[in-house]
Design a protein around this motif. Structure first.
Motif, PDB file in Angstrom:
ATOM      1  N   LYS A   1     -49.456 -15.392  -6.518  1.00 27.89           N
ATOM      2  CA  LYS A   1     -48.561 -15.828  -5.456  1.00 27.89           C
ATOM      3  C   LYS A   1     -47.532 -16.803  -6.020  1.00 27.89           C
ATOM      4  O   LYS A   1     -47.868 -17.691  -6.787  1.00 27.89           O
ATOM      5  N   VAL A   2     -46.300 -16.612  -5.612  1.00 28.15           N
ATOM      6  CA  VAL A   2     -45.228 -17.519  -6.010  1.00 28.15           C
ATOM      7  C   VAL A   2     -45.520 -18.915  -5.457  1.00 28.15           C
ATOM      8  O   VAL A   2     -45.180 -19.917  -6.045  1.00 28.15           O
ATOM      9  N   CYS A   3     -46.185 -18.952  -4.335  1.00 29.88           N
ATOM     10  CA  CYS A   3     -46.421 -20.201  -3.621  1.00 29.88           C
ATOM     11  C   CYS A   3     -47.835 -20.738  -3.851  1.00 29.88           C
ATOM     12  O   CYS A   3     -48.361 -21.443  -3.002  1.00 29.88           O
ATOM     13  N   ALA A   4     -48.424 -20.431  -4.963  1.00 30.43           N
ATOM     14  CA  ALA A   4     -49.830 -20.773  -5.201  1.00 30.43           C
ATOM     15  C   ALA A   4     -50.151 -22.261  -5.032  1.00 30.43           C
ATOM     16  O   ALA A   4     -51.260 -22.611  -4.659  1.00 30.43           O
ATOM     17  N   LYS A   5     -49.193 -23.140  -5.268  1.00 29.74           N
ATOM     18  CA  LYS A   5     -49.459 -24.579  -5.173  1.00 29.74           C
ATOM     19  C   LYS A   5     -49.139 -25.163  -3.803  1.00 29.74           C
ATOM     20  O   LYS A   5     -49.347 -26.337  -3.570  1.00 29.74           O
ATOM     21  N   LYS A   6     -48.634 -24.325  -2.896  1.00 34.04           N
ATOM     22  CA  LYS A   6     -48.299 -24.815  -1.562  1.00 34.04           C
ATOM     23  C   LYS A   6     -49.471 -24.626  -0.616  1.00 34.04           C
ATOM     24  O   LYS A   6     -50.296 -23.732  -0.814  1.00 34.04           O
ATOM     25  N   LYS A   7     -49.531 -25.449   0.412  1.00 33.44           N
ATOM     26  CA  LYS A   7     -50.552 -25.259   1.442  1.00 33.44           C
ATOM     27  C   LYS A   7     -50.155 -24.054   2.288  1.00 33.44           C
ATOM     28  O   LYS A   7     -48.988 -23.894   2.634  1.00 33.44           O
ATOM     29  N   ARG A   8     -51.124 -23.219   2.583  1.00 36.63           N
ATOM     30  CA  ARG A   8     -50.865 -22.017   3.367  1.00 36.63           C
ATOM     31  C   ARG A   8     -51.571 -22.125   4.708  1.00 36.63           C
ATOM     32  O   ARG A   8     -52.739 -22.507   4.785  1.00 36.63           O
ATOM     33  N   TYR A   9     -50.838 -21.799   5.752  1.00 33.50           N
ATOM     34  CA  TYR A   9     -51.405 -21.778   7.102  1.00 33.50           C
ATOM     35  C   TYR A   9     -51.406 -20.320   7.558  1.00 33.50           C
ATOM     36  O   TYR A   9     -50.418 -19.603   7.371  1.00 33.50           O
ATOM     37  N   ALA A  10     -52.489 -19.879   8.140  1.00 28.09           N
ATOM     38  CA  ALA A  10     -52.656 -18.468   8.494  1.00 28.09           C
ATOM     39  C   ALA A  10     -51.713 -18.022   9.608  1.00 28.09           C
ATOM     40  O   ALA A  10     -51.288 -16.868   9.628  1.00 28.09           O
ATOM     41  N   THR A  11     -51.385 -18.927  10.516  1.00 28.97           N
ATOM     42  CA  THR A  11     -50.528 -18.549  11.641  1.00 28.97           C
ATOM     43  C   THR A  11     -49.408 -19.558  11.824  1.00 28.97           C
ATOM     44  O   THR A  11     -49.499 -20.714  11.393  1.00 28.97           O
ATOM     45  N   GLU A  12     -48.368 -19.119  12.496  1.00 32.42           N
ATOM     46  CA  GLU A  12     -47.266 -20.018  12.822  1.00 32.42           C
ATOM     47  C   GLU A  12     -47.754 -21.130  13.742  1.00 32.42           C
ATOM     48  O   GLU A  12     -47.356 -22.288  13.601  1.00 32.42           O
ATOM     49  N   GLN A  13     -48.643 -20.782  14.658  1.00 30.30           N
ATOM     50  CA  GLN A  13     -49.182 -21.770  15.600  1.00 30.30           C
ATOM     51  C   GLN A  13     -49.911 -22.890  14.854  1.00 30.30           C
ATOM     52  O   GLN A  13     -49.741 -24.068  15.173  1.00 30.30           O
ATOM     53  N   HIS A  14     -50.701 -22.532  13.849  1.00 26.46           N
ATOM     54  CA  HIS A  14     -51.415 -23.548  13.076  1.00 26.46           C
ATOM     55  C   HIS A  14     -50.421 -24.440  12.320  1.00 26.46           C
ATOM     56  O   HIS A  14     -50.563 -25.669  12.309  1.00 26.46           O
ATOM     57  N   ALA A  15     -49.416 -23.824  11.697  1.00 20.88           N
ATOM     58  CA  ALA A  15     -48.411 -24.609  10.967  1.00 20.88           C
ATOM     59  C   ALA A  15     -47.699 -25.575  11.907  1.00 20.88           C
ATOM     60  O   ALA A  15     -47.491 -26.746  11.571  1.00 20.88           O
ATOM     61  N   LYS A  16     -47.348 -25.104  13.100  1.00 22.16           N
ATOM     62  CA  LYS A  16     -46.660 -25.969  14.063  1.00 22.16           C
ATOM     63  C   LYS A  16     -47.565 -27.087  14.570  1.00 22.16           C
ATOM     64  O   LYS A  16     -47.088 -28.191  14.835  1.00 22.16           O
ATOM     65  N   SER A  17     -48.865 -26.828  14.687  1.00 18.58           N
ATOM     66  CA  SER A  17     -49.774 -27.894  15.117  1.00 18.58           C
ATOM     67  C   SER A  17     -49.890 -28.970  14.034  1.00 18.58           C
ATOM     68  O   SER A  17     -50.009 -30.155  14.337  1.00 18.58           O
ATOM     69  N   VAL A  18     -49.837 -28.560  12.772  1.00 20.53           N
ATOM     70  CA  VAL A  18     -49.853 -29.528  11.669  1.00 20.53           C
ATOM     71  C   VAL A  18     -48.568 -30.355  11.691  1.00 20.53           C
ATOM     72  O   VAL A  18     -48.601 -31.575  11.512  1.00 20.53           O
ATOM     73  N   ILE A  19     -47.442 -29.700  11.944  1.00 24.87           N
ATOM     74  CA  ILE A  19     -46.167 -30.423  12.056  1.00 24.87           C
ATOM     75  C   ILE A  19     -46.247 -31.456  13.171  1.00 24.87           C
ATOM     76  O   ILE A  19     -45.865 -32.613  12.990  1.00 24.87           O
ATOM     77  N   LYS A  20     -46.769 -31.049  14.315  1.00 20.97           N
ATOM     78  CA  LYS A  20     -46.882 -31.956  15.467  1.00 20.97           C
ATOM     79  C   LYS A  20     -47.741 -33.173  15.115  1.00 20.97           C
ATOM     80  O   LYS A  20     -47.392 -34.314  15.432  1.00 20.97           O
ATOM     81  N   ALA A  21     -48.855 -32.942  14.429  1.00 26.55           N
ATOM     82  CA  ALA A  21     -49.738 -34.045  14.042  1.00 26.55           C
ATOM     83  C   ALA A  21     -49.049 -34.973  13.038  1.00 26.55           C
ATOM     84  O   ALA A  21     -49.171 -36.197  13.131  1.00 26.55           O
ATOM     85  N   ARG A  22     -48.330 -34.401  12.090  1.00 22.65           N
ATOM     86  CA  ARG A  22     -47.627 -35.228  11.098  1.00 22.65           C
ATOM     87  C   ARG A  22     -46.521 -36.048  11.747  1.00 22.65           C
ATOM     88  O   ARG A  22     -46.310 -37.208  11.399  1.00 22.65           O
ATOM     89  N   LEU A  23     -45.816 -35.444  12.687  1.00 23.58           N
ATOM     90  CA  LEU A  23     -44.757 -36.175  13.377  1.00 23.58           C
ATOM     91  C   LEU A  23     -45.333 -37.308  14.219  1.00 23.58           C
ATOM     92  O   LEU A  23     -44.768 -38.392  14.288  1.00 23.58           O
ATOM     93  N   ALA A  24     -46.467 -37.048  14.865  1.00 26.01           N
ATOM     94  CA  ALA A  24     -47.121 -38.076  15.680  1.00 26.01           C
ATOM     95  C   ALA A  24     -47.581 -39.253  14.820  1.00 26.01           C
ATOM     96  O   ALA A  24     -47.600 -40.393  15.285  1.00 26.01           O
TER      97      ALA A  24
END
Length: 75
Positions: free
Chosen positions: A21-44
């Motif tokens: 994977k080109v992105c092997a060192k990046k964190k991968r989220y299985a769904t867009e919803q999960h990624a957005k929930s992580v964004i929401k938590a980080r912003l909070a």
């Protein structure tokens, strides 16, 4: 010692059978919803500014996941 040409052939065959994977060192989220929930938590938590944290679907077909970025996305 393995001859260089044979080693190159083996590396090429390995890469075709097991693409990295080109992105092997990046964190991968299985769904867009999960990624957005992580964004929401980080912003909070105050770690990131809202206008600079988004998610995107990985263009690498081997990954197929979602990643976070602080880069502005083209609209």
């Amino acid at each position: 010692m393995v001859p260089r040409s044979l080693r190159e052939q083996l590396v090429k065959a390995r890469d075709q059978l097991f693409p990295r994977k080109v992105c092997a060192k990046k964190k991968r989220y299985a769904t867009e919803q999960h990624a957005k929930s992580v964004i929401k938590a980080r912003l909070a938590s105050g770690r990131d500014l809202p206008e600079h944290l988004t998610c995107y679907r990985c263009p690498d077909p081997v990954c197929g996941g979602w990643h976070l970025t602080k880069k502005e996305q083209a609209k």
